[in-house]
Write a protein that holds these residues in place. Structure first.
Motif, short mmCIF file in Angstrom:
data_model
loop_
_atom_site.label_atom_id
_atom_site.label_comp_id
_atom_site.label_asym_id
_atom_site.label_seq_id
_atom_site.Cartn_x
_atom_site.Cartn_y
_atom_site.Cartn_z
N SER A 52 0.84 -1.20 0.00
CA SER A 52 0.00 0.00 0.00
C SER A 52 0.87 1.25 0.00
N GLY A 53 0.31 2.33 -0.52
CA GLY A 53 1.04 3.60 -0.55
C GLY A 53 0.15 4.71 -1.07
N GLU A 54 0.73 5.59 -1.88
CA GLU A 54 -0.02 6.72 -2.39
C GLU A 54 0.44 7.09 -3.79
N ILE A 55 -0.43 7.79 -4.50
CA ILE A 55 -0.13 8.26 -5.85
C ILE A 55 0.81 9.46 -5.76
N LYS A 56 1.85 9.44 -6.61
CA LYS A 56 2.78 10.56 -6.67
C LYS A 56 3.20 10.78 -8.12
N PRO A 57 3.37 12.03 -8.53
CA PRO A 57 3.94 12.27 -9.86
C PRO A 57 5.41 11.90 -9.86
N LYS A 58 5.90 11.45 -11.00
CA LYS A 58 7.31 11.07 -11.08
C LYS A 58 8.21 12.28 -10.85
N THR A 59 7.78 13.44 -11.39
CA THR A 59 8.57 14.66 -11.26
C THR A 59 7.72 15.74 -10.61
N TYR A 60 8.19 16.27 -9.50
CA TYR A 60 7.52 17.41 -8.86
C TYR A 60 8.58 18.24 -8.13
N VAL A 61 8.27 19.50 -7.92
CA VAL A 61 9.24 20.39 -7.28
C VAL A 61 8.50 21.34 -6.35
N ASN A 62 9.08 21.54 -5.18
CA ASN A 62 8.59 22.56 -4.25
C ASN A 62 9.30 23.86 -4.57
N ILE A 63 8.57 24.82 -5.09
CA ILE A 63 9.16 26.11 -5.45
C ILE A 63 9.29 26.93 -4.18
N GLY A 64 10.53 27.10 -3.70
CA GLY A 64 10.78 27.80 -2.45
C GLY A 64 11.19 29.23 -2.66
N ALA A 65 11.14 30.00 -1.59
CA ALA A 65 11.51 31.41 -1.65
C ALA A 65 13.01 31.56 -1.80
N ASN A 66 13.43 32.33 -2.80
CA ASN A 66 14.85 32.62 -3.02
C ASN A 66 15.24 33.99 -2.48
N ALA A 67 14.27 34.78 -2.04
CA ALA A 67 14.55 36.12 -1.54
C ALA A 67 13.52 36.46 -0.47
N PHE A 68 13.89 37.45 0.35
CA PHE A 68 12.98 37.94 1.38
C PHE A 68 12.13 39.06 0.78
N GLY A 69 10.82 38.98 1.01
CA GLY A 69 9.98 40.05 0.49
C GLY A 69 8.51 39.70 0.53
N LYS A 70 7.71 40.68 0.19
CA LYS A 70 6.25 40.51 0.19
C LYS A 70 5.79 40.08 -1.19
N ILE A 71 4.82 39.16 -1.22
CA ILE A 71 4.24 38.71 -2.48
C ILE A 71 3.32 39.80 -3.01
N THR A 72 3.65 40.34 -4.18
CA THR A 72 2.81 41.39 -4.77
C THR A 72 1.81 40.83 -5.76
N HIS A 73 2.14 39.71 -6.41
CA HIS A 73 1.22 39.10 -7.38
C HIS A 73 1.34 37.58 -7.33
N LEU A 74 0.19 36.91 -7.35
CA LEU A 74 0.12 35.46 -7.57
C LEU A 74 -0.68 35.26 -8.85
N TYR A 75 -0.03 34.69 -9.85
CA TYR A 75 -0.67 34.58 -11.16
C TYR A 75 -1.37 33.23 -11.36
N VAL A 76 -1.30 32.33 -10.37
CA VAL A 76 -1.93 31.01 -10.51
C VAL A 76 -2.69 30.69 -9.24
N LYS A 77 -3.52 29.67 -9.33
CA LYS A 77 -4.22 29.14 -8.15
C LYS A 77 -4.05 27.63 -8.15
#
Length: 458
Positions: A52-77
């Protein structure tokens, strides 16, 4: 004799007759064990490992913060499908943009200084050529004057004047050569300053670029834990504020399952598997084993044994990844799944039910043979003859004879018999209590109408 006396005598005789018959039947059935049986038969057999286990995509990435700052725009949901290079998020970039502009201006100034230094070098080279010409002319004038002075055709004052003029021209030539070297040094300094400013611009541009996040490949946004206006920080992975979103490539879907340590030795790359997903019942997906983990995972904690120095006797699992060949488009990561991996197959082999197998010690079998295969051995046995033998009880002449067998591949309910049995032989399959306690040579009575639920196995 009266009639009622005759009736009483008849009833008494019938009673004693029934008692006698019961005693005879009881004595005849004494020592007979009721068993369920089956037959050794040929069939197709497959060995399956279930995990038993779970479904996972073969390729996925956690997009992490590369800089300190406030989010001004999020273009996706969350749930959006994006293309490679598509803009995902924007952080505030006032300071970094100003740094880039200032550095570019400094670079332009450095390039202008380099142009001026190059022009100065050209001027110095021209002055050097003129100084060389003047020095050569003065040297020739002094040479002629020296000859004329020896012939006393010019005065000594005129001769000394031309000599001084030549010496001044040589000094001017040396000065011009020095100015050329100085101009070359200025040009080199200007070029190095340009390189330094370009490096600073590269750094400032990189800082500015890290305020913009684009999709590294096409995929689906599977996790979006932040909102516009929040401040993100560079921190530890999965820490709050350090992960902006998760992007998964859903073109290749896998099921990551955990196989028991006793089964992992039979699992190999390329073996077929059938995957069922709890959220999509009554549908089976075909898959292939594409990855097998090398590190054991402690079942109770989920921590790999390589990550701890303490030894553990707890049950362990190994990670196995199977790649689905026909995943549906609406499949989502994290869905619970079960993979049944076919580790071996056999065609047209003799098989028996797994529950028919039992174990007896060698000394029990020897004692049963010596006693006519009727009684069990005494409690005191030879310690050197306690090796265990695997076998089944075969029905022969209404008795259960123990026959050692060699087994092969195990299926879900049946197991392959390599030697010891022939097709069609009748064997004891139950109950569990009978198989555990029955002695070789026991007389048996077959009753296959009884339910075959194994006693004591619950």
């Amino acid at each position: 004799m009266k009639t009622w006396k005759k009736v009483l005598i008849g009833i008494g005789a019938l009673f004693f007759l029934l008692v006698g018959v019961s005693v005879v039947v009881h004595q005849s059935n004494k020592g007979i064990v009721i068993v369920q049986t089956g037959k050794a038969q040929r069939q197709e057999l497959a060995s399956v490992v279930s995990a038993s286990g779970e479904i996972k995509p073969k390729t996925y990435v956690n997009i992490g913060a590369n800089a300190f700052g406030k989010i001004t725009h999020l273009y996706v949901k969350e749930g959006d499908r994006v293309k490679k290079g598509q803009l995902l998020a924007q952080l505030e970039n006032v300071q970094s943009a100003a740094d880039v502009a200032a550095t570019r201006a400094s670079l332009d100034a450095s390039r202008t200084d380099a142009v001026a230094a190059a022009a100065n070098l050209n001027t110095a080279k021209a002055d050097l050529n003129r100084a060389k010409a003047d020095a050569e002319k003065s040297r020739l004038d002094w040479a002629r004057a020296e000859g004329l002075f020896k012939d006393q055709l010019i005065s000594k004052a005129d001769y000394e004047t031309r000599k001084a003029t030549w010496q001044m021209a040589e000094a001017a030539l040396a000065q011009a050569e020095a100015r050329v070297e100085q101009a070359k040094a200025q040009v080199d300094s200007a070029n190095r300053h340009i390189a330094q400013t370009e490096a600073t611009l590269t750094r400032a541009s990189d800082v500015l670029q890290k305020t913009v996040y684009a999709a590294p490949y096409a995929g689906v946004i599977t996790n979006l834990p932040v909102r516009e206006g929040e401040t993100v920080v560079i921190g530890i992975q999965n820490a709050p504020g350090s992960t902006l979103m998760t992007l998964a490539d859903m073109s290749v879907i896998t099921a990551e399952v955990k196989a028991d340590e006793t089964d992992i030795v039979n699992v190999q790359l390329g073996q077929p598997a059938e995957v069922t997903i709890d959220a999509i019942p009554k549908r089976v997906f075909h898959a292939v084993v594409t990855e097998i983990g090398n590190n054991a995972i402690v079942r109770s904690t989920g921590v790999a044994t390589s990550q701890t120095t303490a030894s553990s006797q707890e049950a362990k699992d190994f990670k196995v990844v199977v790649t689905l060949s026909d995943p549906p488009e609406d499949l989502r990561p994290g869905l619970s799944t079960t993979a049944k991996i076919t580790t071996a197959t056999r065609s047209n082999v003799v098989t028996i039910p797994i529950q028919a197998l039992t174990i007896r010690r060698q000394d029990e079998l020897v004692h049963a043979t010596e006693k006519g295969a009727v009684q069990a051995a005494a409690p005191q046995r030879d310690a050197s003859n306690k090796s265990e033998v695997q076998g089944v009880f075969v029905i022969r002449n209404k008795k259960a004879e123990f026959v050692p067998v060699e087994t092969g591949v195990s299926g879900t309910t049946d197991i392959e018999v390599l030697s010891g049995l022939k097709e069609g032989e009748e064997i004891v399959t139950g109950s569990y209590k009978v198989l555990r306690t029955m002695k070789p040579g026991t007389s048996v009575k077959i009753d296959n109408s009884a339910p075959k639920k194994e006693e004591g196995s619950s």
